[in-house]
Design a protein around this motif. Structure first.
Motif, PDB file in Angstrom:
ATOM      1  N   GLN A   1     -10.520   3.720  16.375  1.00  0.00           N
ATOM      2  CA  GLN A   1      -9.426   4.500  16.927  1.00  0.00           C
ATOM      3  C   GLN A   1      -8.651   3.265  17.904  1.00  0.00           C
ATOM      4  N   GLN A   2      -7.627   2.696  17.401  1.00  0.00           N
ATOM      5  CA  GLN A   2      -6.853   1.747  18.096  1.00  0.00           C
ATOM      6  C   GLN A   2      -5.525   1.904  18.251  1.00  0.00           C
ATOM      7  N   THR A   3      -4.712   1.228  19.018  1.00  0.00           N
ATOM      8  CA  THR A   3      -3.430   1.088  19.273  1.00  0.00           C
ATOM      9  C   THR A   3      -3.140  -0.359  18.699  1.00  0.00           C
ATOM     10  N   ARG A   4      -2.252  -0.351  17.585  1.00  0.00           N
ATOM     11  CA  ARG A   4      -1.919  -1.637  16.953  1.00  0.00           C
ATOM     12  C   ARG A   4      -0.342  -1.973  16.995  1.00  0.00           C
ATOM     13  N   LEU A   5      -0.148  -3.249  16.611  1.00  0.00           N
ATOM     14  CA  LEU A   5       1.177  -3.852  16.778  1.00  0.00           C
ATOM     15  C   LEU A   5       1.730  -4.254  15.563  1.00  0.00           C
ATOM     16  N   TRP A   6       2.632  -4.076  15.111  1.00  0.00           N
ATOM     17  CA  TRP A   6       3.368  -4.667  13.644  1.00  0.00           C
ATOM     18  C   TRP A   6       4.090  -5.931  13.882  1.00  0.00           C
ATOM     19  N   ASP A   7       3.524  -6.862  13.300  1.00  0.00           N
ATOM     20  CA  ASP A   7       3.847  -8.302  13.451  1.00  0.00           C
ATOM     21  C   ASP A   7       4.601  -8.419  12.024  1.00  0.00           C
ATOM     22  N   GLU A   8       6.163  -8.326  12.201  1.00  0.00           N
ATOM     23  CA  GLU A   8       7.027  -8.394  11.177  1.00  0.00           C
ATOM     24  C   GLU A   8       7.016  -9.699  10.432  1.00  0.00           C
ATOM     25  N   THR A   9       6.757 -10.775  11.316  1.00  0.00           N
ATOM     26  CA  THR A   9       6.623 -12.172  10.601  1.00  0.00           C
ATOM     27  C   THR A   9       5.612 -12.429   9.873  1.00  0.00           C
TER      28      THR A   9
ATOM     29  N   ARG B   1      12.648   0.029   8.051  1.00  0.00           N
ATOM     30  CA  ARG B   1      12.028  -0.990   6.915  1.00  0.00           C
ATOM     31  C   ARG B   1      10.485  -1.201   7.718  1.00  0.00           C
ATOM     32  N   PHE B   2      10.433  -1.350   9.232  1.00  0.00           N
ATOM     33  CA  PHE B   2       9.293  -1.624  10.078  1.00  0.00           C
ATOM     34  C   PHE B   2       8.299  -0.594   9.736  1.00  0.00           C
ATOM     35  N   VAL B   3       9.037   0.749   9.823  1.00  0.00           N
ATOM     36  CA  VAL B   3       8.055   1.790   9.643  1.00  0.00           C
ATOM     37  C   VAL B   3       7.348   1.892   8.136  1.00  0.00           C
ATOM     38  N   ARG B   4       8.360   1.651   7.273  1.00  0.00           N
ATOM     39  CA  ARG B   4       7.672   1.877   5.889  1.00  0.00           C
ATOM     40  C   ARG B   4       6.689   0.613   5.703  1.00  0.00           C
ATOM     41  N   ASP B   5       6.866  -0.609   6.149  1.00  0.00           N
ATOM     42  CA  ASP B   5       6.074  -1.902   6.138  1.00  0.00           C
ATOM     43  C   ASP B   5       4.795  -1.474   6.632  1.00  0.00           C
ATOM     44  N   ALA B   6       4.936  -1.141   8.087  1.00  0.00           N
ATOM     45  CA  ALA B   6       3.736  -1.070   8.914  1.00  0.00           C
ATOM     46  C   ALA B   6       2.800  -0.127   8.333  1.00  0.00           C
TER      47      ALA B   6
END
Lengths: 490, 100
Positions: A246-254, A221-226
């Motif tokens: 060009q960036q490295t980003r993090l997924w914030d699921e909350t 789900r995180f893959v899909r949502d992010a």
């Protein structure tokens, strides 16, 4: 608004299911206290030397064959140099120019549509440790338990185009890795995680635009949502006149958003070079062939076989293949003489419901389902039960009750039938007596039936079945009820 | 390969060597010395390697593999004892976020 196409490439890091680390004998068990699984090599002590774990190589090769890769007879470990506190040696041992696998592909379904994504490569590497920063604490805390954990990194071509496909691909890879024993599939424990490289371009264009990388996604789900969020963010950015950096980003699921972890200024300079401590990995052709030959049937192939050979529906085939133990019991039941369609009905119906009710659980080591009291249900026991239906000993309805009693009592199907007196009655005299009694006891219904309310036939059959405690053969009851109602009228 | 001021600064950054206090004369001297080192190694490029298969690794024997057996580690106390700073459970380092 113009039409956009997303371009997605995935890198999946999968922990190889070994007991010890990739280059040393420190254990890899999950959940140990910080820094208790660290030896001199994991801590980067001077003079410690890496020695490659045979099982890690074998598992990487198994994964490679299962993903249709070209497994390499020669591969080389390189040093990827960078400074970070969770990497005490100052370099990560990885594979750059000579990875253990090249090519390969994964077939999977997205909304029922078959798709193929090609792999670029699979390489082996060691994981780093973990650093944690908390609030006001002026320090970062380093736990090296994960340092040196064996990983494979599976790299796709950038040819996935939707968030749903990215998630489905990840799911398909997990299924294959778990099936061949390369990975334990435990996403929540970090043993399988995914980085997604995402860019967008005008539909129809072939250019590869500046991409961002979303790190450490550890659920489908995180893959899909992010990925979905990142595609939307990039399109909105471009349409409002900005450009993607060009960036490295993090997924914030909350908060349901990606945020910047770091911006890459130019290409990182890792100064890869062959690790002089590790000679080239040379794999013998005969050994490779023996590994390939030892692979189990993969889930996708098994589902296809069930549909082709046993004429199961896609849903029935998937339900059997996707659940632990079902395929084993299903096939064992067939081997013991049960018709495939009946075997599928048993496992997906009564067996599944008994598991749902927590009456049974799969015990991998013995290939059986077991109750809390140790009663075992396997393929032959289901075949024997179906056998009692096939030879008219019990009706199918009774058989379902027999399975529950087998689980409670530990008796065989036949023993339950005898002990509970469930044997089907097909003695016309005995059934006729019951029919006659029912007709005599219900004169109003008989009159109504004869007056035209033909649906009352079900009432009479039900009464007779009840009078015979469900043991009368339903076909015979029906025939005798019809005869009796017609006959008495004449 | 030409060594210039940018190469020096980039290399210093990669090695985390602080050269911010170096004078121009010191940097010029270092640049020249490194250029001589690189030039010395570059002599190798004069060798005719036509038809010689590339050497992809300095060691030509195959890897010796280790069986997958976990062995007890020296223990946390022993491992942490060598660190300049720890809290008894983890290594302590100055706060880091991001990095390259």
């Amino acid at each position: 608004m113009s039409e956009w196409q997303a371009v997605i490439g995935l890198e999946i890091h999968a922990q190889l299911a070994t007991e010890s680390k990739i280059f040393s004998a420190a254990p890899t068990a999950f959940g140990a206290e910080a820094n208790t699984q660290v030896n001199e090599l994991c801590a980067g002590h001077p003079g410690s030397l890496p020695v490659l774990n045979r099982r890690a190589v074998e598992l990487a090769v198994r994964a490679g064959f299962a993903l249709d890769c070209d497994v390499q007879a020669l591969s080389i470990f390189d040093r990827k140099n960078y400074f970070y506190p969770d990497l005490p040696k100052g370099y990560q041992i990885s594979q750059l120019n000579y990875p253990i696998c090249l090519g390969g592909h994964v077939d999977y379904d997205v909304d029922g549509q078959p798709q193929r994504t090609r792999l670029e490569r699979i390489h082996m590497e060691e994981d780093a440790g973990k650093s944690q920063h908390e609030g006001e604490d002026p320090h970062s805390h380093i736990d090296l338990n994960r340092a040196g954990t064996p990983l494979i990194e599976i790299v796709t071509h950038p040819e996935i185009h939707t968030p749903e496909a990215a998630a489905a691909f990840f799911r398909a890879v997990r299924e294959v890795l778990v099936c061949v024993g390369a990975n334990d599939g435990r996403l929540a424990e970090g043993s399988l995680r995914c980085d997604a490289n995402v860019s967008v371009r005008p539909a129809g264009s072939e250019v590869l635009n500046t991409r961002t990388e979303i790190k450490n996604l550890n659920s489908f789900r995180f893959v899909r949502d992010a990925v979905r969020h990142e595609i939307d963010r990039q399109i909105a950015l471009i349409e409002s006149g900005g450009s993607v950096v060009q960036q490295t980003r993090l997924w914030d699921e909350t908060r349901n958003e990606t945020r910047v972890m770091r911006t890459k200024e130019g290409e990182a300079d890792y100064r890869y070079f062959p690790d002089p401590d590790l000679p080239p990995v040379l794999l013998d052709a005969a050994w490779l062939e023996s590994v390939r030959a030892s692979l189990p049937e993969l889930p996708a192939a098994r589902r296809a076989r069930y549909r082709a050979d046993y004429e199961l529906s896609a849903a029935d085939a998937a339900a059997i293949v996707d659940r632990s133990g079902f395929a084993t019991v299903f096939e064992a039941a067939i081997a013991a003489g049960c018709a495939p369609r009946q075997a599928a009905i048993w496992v997906n119906g009564e067996l599944a419901s008994a598991i749902n009710d927590e009456l049974l659980a799969w015990r991998d080591s013995d290939n059986v389902f077991v109750s809390s009291r140790g009663v075992e249900i396997d393929g032959p026991s289901l075949a024997a039960l179906q056998g009692l239906v096939d030879d008219d000993t019990v009706s199918i309805g009774t058989a379902r009750r027999v399975l529950r009693r087998m689980i409670e009592s530990g008796l065989s199907a036949a023993a339950v039938v005898d002990a509970d007196g469930l044997r089907q009655v097909d003695d016309s005299g005995q059934i006729e007596a019951a029919v006659r009694a029912v007709i005599e006891a219900n004169p109003d219904e008989v009159a109504a039936f004869r007056g035209g309310r033909k649906q009352l036939i079900g009432f009479f059959i039900g009464q007779v079945m009840r009078a015979t405690k469900g043991r009368a053969k339903p076909d015979t009851v029906r025939r005798l009820v019809i005869e009796a109602l017609a006959g008495d009228a004449g | 390969m030409a060594i210039d001021r940018d190469t020096i600064e980039h290399s210093a950054h990669l090695a985390r060597i602080d050269i911010s206090s170096w004078s121009d004369a010191e940097l010029a001297s270092l640049t020249e010395k490194l250029q001589r080192v690189v030039g010395y190694v570059e002599q190798l490029s004069q060798i005719d390697t036509e038809g010689v298969p590339p050497s992809i690794h300095p060691v030509e024997i195959g890897e010796r593999l280790r069986e997958d057996l976990a062995v007890a580690t020296p223990g946390r106390d022993a491992i942490l004892r060598n660190a300049p700073s720890h809290d008894g459970e983890t290594f302590l380092v100055p706060q880091v976020v991001g990095g390259d």
